[in-house]
Structure formats: C-alpha cells, structure tokens
Design a protein around this motif. Structure first.
Motif, PDB file in Angstrom:
ATOM      1  N   HIS A 121     -30.809 -11.640  25.835  1.00 26.97           N
ATOM      2  CA  HIS A 121     -30.977 -13.061  26.147  1.00 26.97           C
ATOM      3  C   HIS A 121     -31.387 -13.226  27.609  1.00 26.97           C
ATOM      4  N   THR A 122     -32.305 -14.158  27.841  1.00 24.85           N
ATOM      5  CA  THR A 122     -32.696 -14.433  29.225  1.00 24.85           C
ATOM      6  C   THR A 122     -31.800 -15.555  29.763  1.00 24.85           C
ATOM      7  N   THR A 123     -31.706 -15.638  31.085  1.00 23.78           N
ATOM      8  CA  THR A 123     -30.908 -16.698  31.704  1.00 23.78           C
ATOM      9  C   THR A 123     -31.461 -18.059  31.284  1.00 23.78           C
ATOM     10  N   GLU A 124     -32.772 -18.131  31.217  1.00 18.54           N
ATOM     11  CA  GLU A 124     -33.424 -19.397  30.843  1.00 18.54           C
ATOM     12  C   GLU A 124     -33.009 -19.821  29.421  1.00 18.54           C
ATOM     13  N   GLN A 125     -32.962 -18.849  28.536  1.00 22.05           N
ATOM     14  CA  GLN A 125     -32.560 -19.123  27.143  1.00 22.05           C
ATOM     15  C   GLN A 125     -31.118 -19.638  27.085  1.00 22.05           C
ATOM     16  N   ILE A 126     -30.258 -18.993  27.868  1.00 22.78           N
ATOM     17  CA  ILE A 126     -28.846 -19.394  27.878  1.00 22.78           C
ATOM     18  C   ILE A 126     -28.697 -20.789  28.486  1.00 22.78           C
ATOM     19  N   GLU A 127     -29.433 -21.021  29.581  1.00 16.30           N
ATOM     20  CA  GLU A 127     -29.357 -22.353  30.214  1.00 16.30           C
ATOM     21  C   GLU A 127     -29.829 -23.433  29.257  1.00 16.30           C
ATOM     22  N   ASN A 128     -30.845 -23.119  28.483  1.00 11.25           N
ATOM     23  CA  ASN A 128     -31.341 -24.096  27.502  1.00 11.25           C
ATOM     24  C   ASN A 128     -30.282 -24.368  26.426  1.00 11.25           C
ATOM     25  N   LEU A 129     -29.627 -23.308  25.954  1.00 11.13           N
ATOM     26  CA  LEU A 129     -28.544 -23.479  24.963  1.00 11.13           C
ATOM     27  C   LEU A 129     -27.476 -24.414  25.535  1.00 11.13           C
ATOM     28  N   LEU A 130     -27.067 -24.163  26.782  1.00  8.40           N
ATOM     29  CA  LEU A 130     -25.997 -24.969  27.385  1.00  8.40           C
ATOM     30  C   LEU A 130     -26.456 -26.411  27.607  1.00  8.40           C
ATOM     31  N   PHE A 131     -27.727 -26.567  27.962  1.00  2.00           N
ATOM     32  CA  PHE A 131     -28.275 -27.911  28.177  1.00  2.00           C
ATOM     33  C   PHE A 131     -28.237 -28.725  26.873  1.00  2.00           C
TER      34      PHE A 131
END
Ligand SMILES: Cc1ncc(COP(=O)(O)O)c(C=O)c1O
Length: 367
Positions: free
Chosen positions: A345-355
């Motif tokens: 998982h990329t940080t961007e992907q995780i940030e999008n999930l959290l968003f």
C-alpha cells in the motif's frame, strides 16, 4: 460476493474498474512478487501442474523436500511437513499428539479448523475469548485430565494477538500442551517473522506447537507444521491425509520456497507492513471508530448494526475502495469491516482510505 477480474494486489479490477484493495491476507504482497511468480512458472514448466500422486507414493519431489528443509530452518526446528491447506494443520497436530492429552481447551473465537479437527471421543472446553483467568478456572476444574490448550495467534477478524505468554504460563503450570494456530502471524509477527511465539520470546518453548499456512503472508498456498523429528515423522507415517491425498502442486511448492527466502532476506517487507498498518490503525483510532488489535495488519471497524456495516462497505466501494463487511468464520459480538494492510500500500492510498472514512463518519458517526 465480488467478482474479481485481476490479481488481488493493492489494486484490483471489478467490472472493468480499478479499486483500491484493503482486503485479503496477502500481507507482504508476495502473491504477486516477481520472484515468487518466476519460481512458480519455472516449476510449472519443469514439473507440470501436479504429480497426481500422494506424498507416500510418487508425489514427493525434490522441491517438496527442499521446501520442508527451508521451513524447518526458518523455524529452527528439526523437521517440517507441508500439506494441502492450513485448515488441516490443527487436525494433523491433534492426531499426531494423541495419547499425550485427554481434554482440549479452546478459545471461544477460535477458527473453525480447530473445532473441526478435534478427534472423536476427546472432550472440548471453551474458555472466554482471550481470557486466561477463565482458562485457569476451567483448568482447575479438570485436574484429572491432561490438557491441550489451543488458540489462534492473531485472530482473523479482530486482529487481536492472543495472550500467548499468559496462556503458556498456564500450560506450564497445568502440564498442558499448547497449539497456536498461527495462520495470520507467520511472516508477520516476531523479529524473524516466525509468528506469535517469537513475538512473546517463546520460540524455543517446550510443548508449544504451531499450525501454520503459506496461504497468507507467504503469498503461496498450503499448510505446514515445523516441529521435532519424532512428531513430523509420526505425521508422515500415520496421517491418512499425508498418505492418501495428492501432494501439493509443484508451482505452489516453488512459490513457497521463493517467498520464504524473501521473508528471510528482506525484513524490510515486514517493517513496511508494520508502518502501513500503524498508519491505518492510528487514523481509524483518531476518528474514534471502534476498533481492536495492536501491531497486526488486520484493522477492523466494529459496529453494533449489520446495516451500518454494510452501508460503510458499500460507501467505500462507491469511492473505489474494497474493504468487506465480514461475519465469518466466527461469530463475534460485533459486525465488522475488515481492513487489512499490505506492504505494497502507498501512503497516498492509505490517506485516501482515511479521507473517505472521515467523510462517512462526519455524516453517519461511529456507532
Ligand atoms: C486462523 C486460521 N486458521 C487456519 C486457516 C486456514 O488456512 P488455509 O486458508 O491455508 O487453509 C485460516 C484461514 O482462513 C485461519 O484464519
């Protein structure tokens, strides 16, 4: 049920569209690692799809033996045996240890392969989930019988790590055997990735056995047990499953060998997984969603309402994220969105999930 049309990497394709994927158990991303795919492809070309024979006749190949040696070395045990599914591991251990115990004590949320595997005529007692005090109450009442205690290492739905240190102390006190079903911990927990006992510095503990799988963090397929020579020999010589079922297919065996090397040579895979899981878990905790577990790649969001759980899973899907509402293999007190982290998982992907989770929470709350 989702109809997947691609590899289940950190993105998947459903109905021709891409989704960010936070499900499954390919924690280290090895199911799609080029080395693993190459090893499986070469084995497919060299040996074909199957040996079409049981291990006891002509199903044992040089790569089966190589994999077993690699597993034994990885686990610092004398020997190891591989077989068709992790599901069978508990059953094989119960049978191989027969005669050394007379009652089974299992966690209330143990995986069904545990209750399915208990041999006929052996009584089982169920202790409250992750509750060593209740386990001890039951052990005290059953002093006549030699106990075998069994628990999952990491629980598949809640991501909780069983208190194996406390359970092992009880096993020593009451002269019990202990089996840890480490399906979700192999490759994940412990400095060397050998599972829950290593996490608690119990990797060399006496009378402690692990039932393990190559189907999750190892990204391959098939179960294994690594133990002392006598126990493994007893499985090889007495198990009807070993003797009367077709050997694990060669591409999977080769995949297991390759992923085992990666796990040992690249501890950074585990480190990255830990970081990704922490990032997701912290984000979910900060939003005050109800969650459980620490230090594992399984991060559940718990609800009291089935409808709400389904609604969140649907909302995520509308936003091109897959995180399923799961209510198997055991019943818990909650309904669960099971989010799993992967090394890839990329940080961007995780940030999008959290968003996206935050947007939903603002509208519908956390309960
Ligand atoms: C705790 C536990 N044990 C055993 C298994 C079975 O392993 P496998 O999928 O390799 O048969 C699973 C997998 O679903 C599991 O979660």
């Amino acid at each position: 049920m989702l109809k997947v049309q691609s590899k289940t990497g950190n993105y998947i394709t459903i109905h021709g569209e891409h989704y960010s994927y936070f499900a499954g158990n390919d924690y280290l991303g090895l199911a799609h690692h080029p080395d693993v795919i190459q090893a499986a492809t070469l084995a497919l070309e060299k040996y074909g799809i199957s040996f079409s024979a049981s291990r006891q006749t002509t199903g044992t190949s040089e790569i089966h033996l190589e994999l077993e040696q690699l597993l034994a070395r990885f686990k610092t045990r004398q020997d190891a045996v591989v077989f068709a599914t992790g599901y069978l591991g508990n059953r094989l251990l119960f049978h191989a240890l027969k005669g050394q115990y007379s009652t089974v004590f299992a966690d209330a949320q143990a995986h069904p392969s545990i209750s399915d595997g208990v041999p006929g005529g052996i009584p089982s007692r169920i202790y409250e989930h992750c509750n060593p005090n209740h386990l001890e109450d039951l052990l005290k009442k059953n002093k006549k019988h030699r106990p075998l205690i069994i628990t999952d290492g990491i629980f598949a739905l809640t991501g909780k790590i069983a208190p194996v240190d406390e359970i092992y102390s009880l096993a020593e006190k009451y002269n019990a055997l202990l089996i840890v079903d480490d399906a979700h911990a192999t490759g994940v927990l412990g400095k060397n990735g050998t599972g829950t006992p290593e996490h608690f510095n119990l990797q060399n503990a006496k009378n402690l056995y692990q039932s393990e799988t190559m189907s999750k963090a190892l990204g391959a397929y098939g179960g294994f047990i690594a133990a002392d020579e006598t126990l493994i020999q007893s499985i090889r010589s007495k198990s009807t499953f070993y003797g009367a079922s077709t050997a694990l297919p060669p591409p999977l065996v080769a995949a297991g060998c390759a992923s085992l090397s990666l796990i040992q040579q690249q501890p950074e895979l585990r480190e990255k997984l830990k970081k990704n899981a922490e990032l997701i878990r912290k984000g979910i905790q900060n939003m005050e969603f109800h969650t459980t577990g620490e230090g594992t790649p399984i991060i559940p969001i718990l609800f009291q309402s089935r409808q709400k759980t389904k609604a969140l899973s649907e909302y995520l899907k509308e936003n091109h994220i897959v995180a399923p509402a799961v209510d198997y293999p055991v019943k818990t007190d909650n309904f669960i969105i099971r989010i799993t982290a992967s090394t890839n998982h990329t940080t961007e992907q995780i940030e999008n999930l959290l968003f996206i989770l935050k947007k939903w929470r603002e509208k519908y709350g956390t309960h």
